[in-house]
Write an enzyme that holds these catalytic residues in place. Structure first.
Site, mmCIF file in Angstrom:
data_model
loop_
_atom_site.group_PDB
_atom_site.id
_atom_site.type_symbol
_atom_site.label_atom_id
_atom_site.label_comp_id
_atom_site.label_asym_id
_atom_site.label_seq_id
_atom_site.Cartn_x
_atom_site.Cartn_y
_atom_site.Cartn_z
ATOM 1 N N CYS A 133 0.774 -1.657 0.018
ATOM 2 C CA CYS A 133 -0.021 0.442 0.276
ATOM 3 C C CYS A 133 0.939 1.408 0.037
ATOM 4 C CB CYS A 133 -0.795 -0.118 1.540
ATOM 5 S SG CYS A 133 -2.250 1.210 0.741
ATOM 6 N N ASP A 202 -3.374 1.439 10.567
ATOM 7 C CA ASP A 202 -4.788 2.290 10.409
ATOM 8 C C ASP A 202 -5.357 1.974 11.917
ATOM 9 O OD1 ASP A 202 -4.784 1.189 7.548
ATOM 10 O OD2 ASP A 202 -5.558 3.441 7.652
HETATM 11 P P1 RI2 Z 1 -0.244 6.828 6.569
HETATM 12 C C1 RI2 Z 1 -3.760 3.738 4.407
HETATM 13 O O1 RI2 Z 1 -5.350 3.278 3.893
HETATM 14 C C2 RI2 Z 1 -3.052 2.599 4.121
HETATM 15 O O2 RI2 Z 1 -4.011 1.199 4.994
HETATM 16 C C3 RI2 Z 1 -1.402 2.427 5.226
HETATM 17 O O3 RI2 Z 1 -1.292 1.679 4.835
HETATM 18 C C4 RI2 Z 1 -2.431 3.337 6.013
HETATM 19 O O4 RI2 Z 1 -3.610 4.256 5.787
HETATM 20 C C5 RI2 Z 1 -1.396 4.370 6.741
HETATM 21 O O5 RI2 Z 1 -0.780 5.475 6.494
HETATM 22 P P2 RI2 Z 1 -6.267 3.790 3.204
HETATM 23 O O6 RI2 Z 1 -6.070 5.571 3.738
HETATM 24 O O7 RI2 Z 1 -0.716 6.940 7.745
HETATM 25 O O8 RI2 Z 1 -5.357 4.401 1.923
HETATM 26 O O9 RI2 Z 1 1.340 5.554 6.880
HETATM 27 O O10 RI2 Z 1 -7.391 2.814 3.172
HETATM 28 O O11 RI2 Z 1 0.046 7.534 5.235
#
Ligand code: RI2
Length: 333
Positions: A133, A202
């Site tokens: 991701c 998350d």
């Molecule tokens: P940072 C994202 O969720 C991903 O799951 C990623 O690992 C997590 O948030 C943390 O992201 P999504 O919003 O706060 O893409 O480290 O569903 O950037």
């Protein structure tokens, strides 16, 4: 009086993932609350308080899993309610909301910088690192290690269905880091040649389980099988105080059209598509969680929660800010 239009726009951007990533949505929500302080027209402190709670209710309902979102909102609301209870007038209340939101945003940026410092120590010259991701926290660790002169390469999953891995791969490649993009299902195939996996989070539960983008737990399982280190980079505002009370973390299920297009669904009405956005990696598969407070084993999650959110168990917040359980949940105790 109606809330400022921008609040609805921010809420919509978070819901549709124009603003995404657990840290970014938290900062966006805090900035939304600051807008109430700046733009909501009233001379009445009760009305301002009600407007703040209404904005909080709208923003917190946008995405259910990333606990950074309610934590950011609680950071501001708890301070505002304290000021209100201590008799703050409307201007003092405005100031408290605004400075609390600014503090949250500044703290969260500093947290990512500190995580980059702590995490970079875990990346070694010659490593092959896998990530999944797009996590600002995980990417900042890799960028910092590269900046320090370490030379390594990264395998980045594309991350179905929203392809956030493309963002990660592009960011790393732009910084000069050798990066190879792979389909999610190739993670185990490549695992035997990987030295460490690093992902974001998350939500982190009191038992050290980590909720992150769907597919993370399968990668953790493959890493465990291949005896590859599995690191999580997570600011402490991603730790879930609700889980101290036994509440389970809700896993968001998003629209099937993120997986297949409408046409396919119409042509094959008997095919059921499910699209959970996150999964749970148990603490047994996690070596360390890198926080801005330092590196902890997953079993240390409760300690962080007690220190950062000890007040939560005694808090007198509206139900919607106390993590009332959603329709589908897992993790927690
Ligand atoms: P940072 C994202 O969720 C991903 O799951 C990623 O690992 C997590 O948030 C943390 O992201 P999504 O919003 O706060 O893409 O480290 O569903 O950037």
């Amino acid at each position: 009086m109606r809330l400022p239009e921008e609040i609805f726009r921010i809420a919509d951007d978070i819901r549709t993932m124009r603003i995404r990533g657990a840290g970014r949505i938290a900062r966006a929500a805090a900035s939304g609350l600051a807008l109430v302080a700046e733009k909501y027209e009233t001379n009445n402190r009760d009305e301002l308080k009600d407007a703040l709670l209404e904005a909080a209710r709208i923003l917190v309902s946008t995405r259910p899993t990333a606990v950074s979102l309610p934590n950011a909102i609680r950071f501001v609301v708890v301070r505002a309610l304290n000021a209100y209870e201590q008799g703050a007038d409307v201007n003092e209340l405005r100031e408290t909301i605004k400075t609390s939101a600014e503090d949250f945003i500044a703290n969260s940026r500093t947290a990512v910088e500190r995580i980059a410092e702590f995490g970079a120590r875990r990346i070694r010259d010659g490593d092959r690192v896998m990530t999944h991701c797009h996590s600002t926290a995980a990417v900042s660790v890799l960028l910092k290690a590269w900046e320090q002169g370490k030379r390594f390469e990264v395998f980045s999953t594309e991350t179905r269905p929203r392809f956030q891995g493309r963002i990660t791969a592009a960011l790393l490649a732009d910084a000069g880091i050798p990066v190879t993009m792979i389909v999610d299902s190739a993670a185990r195939y490549f695992m035997e040649s990987i030295d460490a996996v690093i992902v974001g989070a998350d939500a982190v539960a009191a038992n050290g389980a980590v909720v992150n983008k769907i597919g993370t737990s399968a990668i953790a399982l493959a890493a465990h099988e291949a005896r590859v280190n599995f690191f999580v980079a997570a600011e402490t505002y991603k730790f879930s105080p609700e889980t101290m009370l036994g509440t389970l973390i809700t896993i968001e299920e998003r629209d099937p059209t993120e997986v297949v297009d409408k046409e396919y669904l119409e042509q094959h009405p008997k095919v059921r598509v499910r699209n959970p956005a996150f999964d749970v990696t148990p603490p047994e598969y996690i070596d360390i969680i890198i926080t801005e407070r330092g590196v902890i084993p997953p079993q240390g999650a409760l300690m962080i929660l007690r220190e950062e959110f000890g007040w939560f168990t005694r808090a007198n917040l509206p139900d919607f800010l106390m993590g009332a359980p959603g329709p589908a949940h897992v993790a927690g105790y």
